[in-house]
Design a protein around this motif. Structure first.
Motif, short mmCIF file in Angstrom:
data_model
loop_
_atom_site.label_atom_id
_atom_site.label_comp_id
_atom_site.label_asym_id
_atom_site.label_seq_id
_atom_site.Cartn_x
_atom_site.Cartn_y
_atom_site.Cartn_z
N CYS A 140 0.81 -1.22 0.00
CA CYS A 140 0.00 0.00 0.00
C CYS A 140 0.85 1.27 0.00
CB CYS A 140 -0.94 0.01 1.20
SG CYS A 140 -2.09 -1.38 1.24
N THR A 337 -6.85 -7.06 0.88
CA THR A 337 -5.38 -7.08 0.86
C THR A 337 -4.82 -7.62 2.16
OG1 THR A 337 -5.37 -5.18 -0.64
CG2 THR A 337 -3.34 -5.63 0.57
N PRO A 360 -12.61 -7.86 -9.07
CA PRO A 360 -11.32 -8.28 -8.52
C PRO A 360 -11.23 -9.79 -8.27
CG PRO A 360 -12.09 -6.33 -7.39
CD PRO A 360 -13.23 -6.81 -8.22
N PRO A 622 -8.42 -0.84 -13.73
CA PRO A 622 -8.23 -1.88 -12.72
C PRO A 622 -9.23 -3.01 -12.92
CG PRO A 622 -8.16 0.27 -11.71
CD PRO A 622 -8.59 0.49 -13.13
N PRO A 623 -8.86 -4.27 -12.72
CA PRO A 623 -7.61 -4.75 -12.11
C PRO A 623 -6.48 -5.02 -13.09
CG PRO A 623 -9.10 -6.58 -12.36
CD PRO A 623 -9.82 -5.38 -12.90
N ARG A 626 -2.33 -0.98 -12.31
CA ARG A 626 -2.16 -0.55 -10.92
C ARG A 626 -2.27 0.96 -10.90
NH1 ARG A 626 0.39 -2.57 -6.08
NH2 ARG A 626 -1.08 -1.82 -4.52
N ARG A 672 -0.75 5.52 -13.40
CA ARG A 672 -1.18 4.17 -13.78
C ARG A 672 0.01 3.40 -14.35
NH1 ARG A 672 -6.23 3.90 -17.74
NH2 ARG A 672 -4.77 4.87 -19.17
N PRO A 675 0.10 -3.94 -13.95
CA PRO A 675 -0.01 -4.57 -12.61
C PRO A 675 1.15 -5.48 -12.27
CG PRO A 675 -1.57 -5.53 -14.16
CD PRO A 675 -1.00 -4.33 -14.83
N SER A 678 3.57 -3.65 -10.06
CA SER A 678 2.91 -2.92 -9.00
C SER A 678 3.83 -2.64 -7.83
CB SER A 678 1.66 -3.68 -8.54
OG SER A 678 2.04 -4.96 -8.05
N LEU A 705 -3.08 3.82 -3.02
CA LEU A 705 -2.97 2.84 -4.10
C LEU A 705 -4.30 2.11 -4.28
CD1 LEU A 705 0.56 1.27 -3.68
CD2 LEU A 705 -0.36 2.23 -5.77
N ASP A 706 -4.72 1.97 -5.53
CA ASP A 706 -5.95 1.27 -5.89
C ASP A 706 -7.18 1.81 -5.15
OD1 ASP A 706 -4.62 -0.41 -7.65
OD2 ASP A 706 -4.09 -1.81 -6.07
#
Length: 711
Positions: A140, A337, A360, A622-623, A626, A672, A675, A678, A705-706
């Motif tokens: 994160c 997460t 996700p 997303p997903p 990132r 961006r 991923p 990431s 993040l995200d």
């Protein structure tokens, strides 16, 4: 050692020192002198002989100071060990820290300050939990100190003293319980009767491997049929665990936790609830009972994701797409997460339960990280209510009233439902930002550059993107090539008043918003409940019918995931309605030809979500990318982007001035990246925040993040 620790050098081992010469017999002073030369301390205190150095991780320090510090162990703090809370002097004030390790020699040549106080001899952060916190911080772009602040409840001395006395009394009176035969306490009738959890074939295999220290860790997602209550499936899974195995269940709302608690209590399954709504004393007593292993099953909401369950074998997350599971405090980790990190570090099985599939989780399934547990085939009438959309035929049959917000078909559904039980009426939550859509076909207007929803400034203003700042003067609908657009306005505030006039003899209840949430037991058998998404009560006998109003408005939110989120909220409401075999029915009032509405009517169809995934893959949303959001003072946001070394290939959108009465002088930027890179993006942002903290740069800044609402 975690990968994050290796990358940042937080736990680099000191170079091996040459062995000290042995002191001659009868000359202890030589050993003391050698130790004094190796260990330099500030004056005024004594140091213990054995392992005199403590490596301490401080809680809540500035980002550029997020690393272990070493302190000298005094005789008063000699009992300090890894995972215990201590107080140290740092930057001129007392600071809380967690002991990482006891060392024989320091790894620095500076004079060590003493551990001022051992707060408690409880090991509140075991080694596995410390690795989880480090992993969450690395993912994160945050600090371990901030994650520890999320993981640990404030210590309460009176609660600790009372729980120590209770633990001592339990130890003195410990003996075999009358029904302690190794079972979970499930009544025989519940075992012999068909259980909802038995319909999902792969669930038994996952539970059979839960807690196995060898082999791959089982992880799966389970999308429930509407007739199967999630509380029953979760209780079935918990009752099938080995008696010595620990389990953690995270639900979005405290009402959901209470519902599962009631089911477990009825089955005789001992459990503990760790809730953020409890007072500090009660919460800390619960935390200590979990810590010492007095109970093996823990329930809670977002704040319980770090609960120190002993012998953790299974983690269940309910409705992971609910926005209540998004942490609003730095470093803003999602519960999903945190639980993934726990599954990795503690090798516990991971199960996601929901009434609707999510993007996700579908992406994690396609990547092979999660297995998909489908139910055994069954007649549709037994596993869900009868679902109908207000299609063109029904509208034409009614004439002009078929185009109204409450057509006659909706009134007929309510009347039929009231003959068998209560009726649920779901309306969109107030406060949605109106989206812009084509006046002809209703397709939402999206930015051609970043695919974010377009907005309009004032009456008759120009179209523009709030993410990348692009002004779109020549917009054309990608579906019908027309240029006229309109704002999709929601008008649901008078729903309760309209229904009360149509059904004056029926009890009308409102749940959600200013009225507060309605308790499950407060729903009478012959009532109409008007509710907003997420505030629906769950009566014991379920609803006889449901009306989903303003479907087009729900789909018209100014968010890139408005359609997926709308389906999730609808399916959560449908899960509260009786099956078609029990005369349950649902009417969706909206455009029946929209893909989201068609997916709602279809039974367990993956076509809509497959299309959503394909669109996001093509648009780098997303997903499949990132994304990070940088929000703060305009100058601070610009300077951060200029000074932070982002990975090659990172796309930067903005900064764009924020809109609103409280947004003066503030800006927002979005970055961006692929991923698969990431961790590079997280490390770069983390380094940028630390460098800004070290320079004491002016202005406020927040890096996430995200974030779910980035587009």
């Amino acid at each position: 050692m975690s990968a994050a620790g290796e990358q940042e050098g937080l736990f680099e081992a000191p170079a091996p020192a040459a062995p000290a010469p042995e002191a001659p017999a009868g000359d202890p002073g030589r050993t003391t002198a050698a130790r004094d030369r190796a260990l330099r301390t500030t004056a005024g205190f004594d140091v213990v002989e054995e392992l005199p150095v403590a490596s301490v991780r401080l809680v809540g320090v500035l980002p550029h100071l997020d690393r272990p510090f070493e302190y000298a162990v005094t005789p008063e703090t000699a009992a300090a060990g890894p995972g215990m809370r201590v107080r140290v002097r740092f930057s001129g004030r007392d600071t809380e820290g967690i002991v990482l390790a006891r060392l024989a020699e320091p790894t620095t040549d500076r004079a060590l300050a003493p551990l001022r106080r051992l707060v408690s001899e409880d090991v509140v952060v075991p080694p596995a939990m410390m690795r989880v916190c480090e992993d969450v911080a690395a993912r994160c772009a945050g600090t371990v100190g901030d994650v520890l602040r999320l993981a640990l409840p404030p210590r309460h001395a009176r609660a600790e003293k009372a729980d120590r006395a209770a633990a001592q009394k339990e130890a003195e009176t410990a003996g075999p319980a009358p029904d302690d035969d190794g079972s979970t306490g499930t009544p025989p009738a519940a075992v012999s009767a068909p259980r909802p959890g038995d319909r999902y074939a792969g669930l038994a295999a996952l539970l059979g491997r839960a807690g196995d220290p060898t082999g791959p860790v089982p992880r799966a997602t389970l999308t429930l049929d509407a007739a199967d209550p999630w509380t029953a499936v979760a209780a079935d899974a918990l009752s099938d665990l080995a008696p010595e195995a620990g389990a953690l269940v995270i639900a979005p709302d405290q009402r959901d936790v209470a519902r599962l608690g009631r089911v477990l209590t009825e089955r005789g399954i001992a459990h503990e609830v760790l809730a953020g709504t409890e007072g500090p004393e009660k919460r800390y007593r619960t935390f200590r009972r979990i810590l010492r292993g007095s109970v093996r099953i823990v329930l809670g909401n977002r704040s319980a994701a770090f609960a120190p369950v002993q012998d953790l074998a299974l983690v269940i997350c309910v409705d992971s797409s609910d926005d209540l599971l998004e942490e609003p405090r730095a470093p803003y980790p999602h519960v999903r997460t945190v639980l993934q990190c726990r599954s990795r570090e503690e090798r516990c099985a991971l199960l996601f339960l929901a009434a609707s599939d999510s993007v996700p989780l579908r992406a994690l399934t396609e990547s092979g990280y999660l297995a998909r547990l489908d139910p055994r085939p069954a007649p549709v009438t037994t596993v869900r209510p009868h679902i109908v959309a207000m299609d063109q035929y029904l509208r034409d049959r009614e004439g002009p009233s078929g185009r109204s917000r409450l057509p006659q078909e909706a009134m007929r559904v309510i009347r039929r439902g009231l003959d068998h039980g209560p009726v649920l009426v779901q309306v969109p939550r107030s406060g949605y930002v109106p989206a812009i859509a084509c006046t002809f076909c209703g397709t939402r207007a999206q930015c051609p550059r970043c695919a974010a929803p377009l907005s309009i400034t004032g009456r008759g203003g120009h179209l523009h993107c709030r993410v990348c700042g692009r002004r779109e003067d020549g917009y054309r609908c990608p579906e019908c090539d027309r240029t006229q657009v309109r704002a999709m306005v929601i008008g649901s505030t008078r729903t309760a008043e309209e229904l009360s006039r149509a059904f004056p003899e029926v009890t009308l209840l409102v749940s959600g918003g200013a009225h507060g949430a309605l308790e499950d037991a407060e729903v009478p058998e012959d009532a109409i409940v008007v509710t907003t998404p997420g505030a629906e009560p769950s009566p014991p006998g379920r609803f006889a019918a449901a009306l989903l109003l303003d479907a087009d408005a729900m789909l018209g939110r100014a968010a890139f995931d408005a359609d997926v989120e709308a389906i999730r909220r609808w399916r959560n409401a449908i899960a509260l309605v009786r099956s078609a075999e029990e005369h349950g029915e649902v009417l969706v009032v909206g455009t029946a030809t929209l893909p989201a509405v068609r997916d709602l009517v279809a039974h367990r169809s993956g076509a809509f979500l497959d299309r959503v995934l394909q669109d996001r893959r093509e648009l780098d949303l997303p997903p499949f990318s990132r994304v990070a959001e940088i929000v703060g003072d305009k100058e601070a946001c610009r300077a951060f982007l200029e000074t932070t070394e982002l990975p090659d290939g990172t796309e930067v959108f903005g900064p764009v001035d924020l809109e609103g009465p409280d947004a003066a002088g503030r800006a927002r930027a979005v970055v961006r990246l692929d991923p698969h890179r990431s961790r590079e993006l997280a490390d770069a942002l983390r380094a940028g925040v630390a460098a800004r903290s070290a320079r004491k740069s002016r202005g406020s800044l927040r890096v996430r993040l995200d974030p779910p609402d980035v587009f």
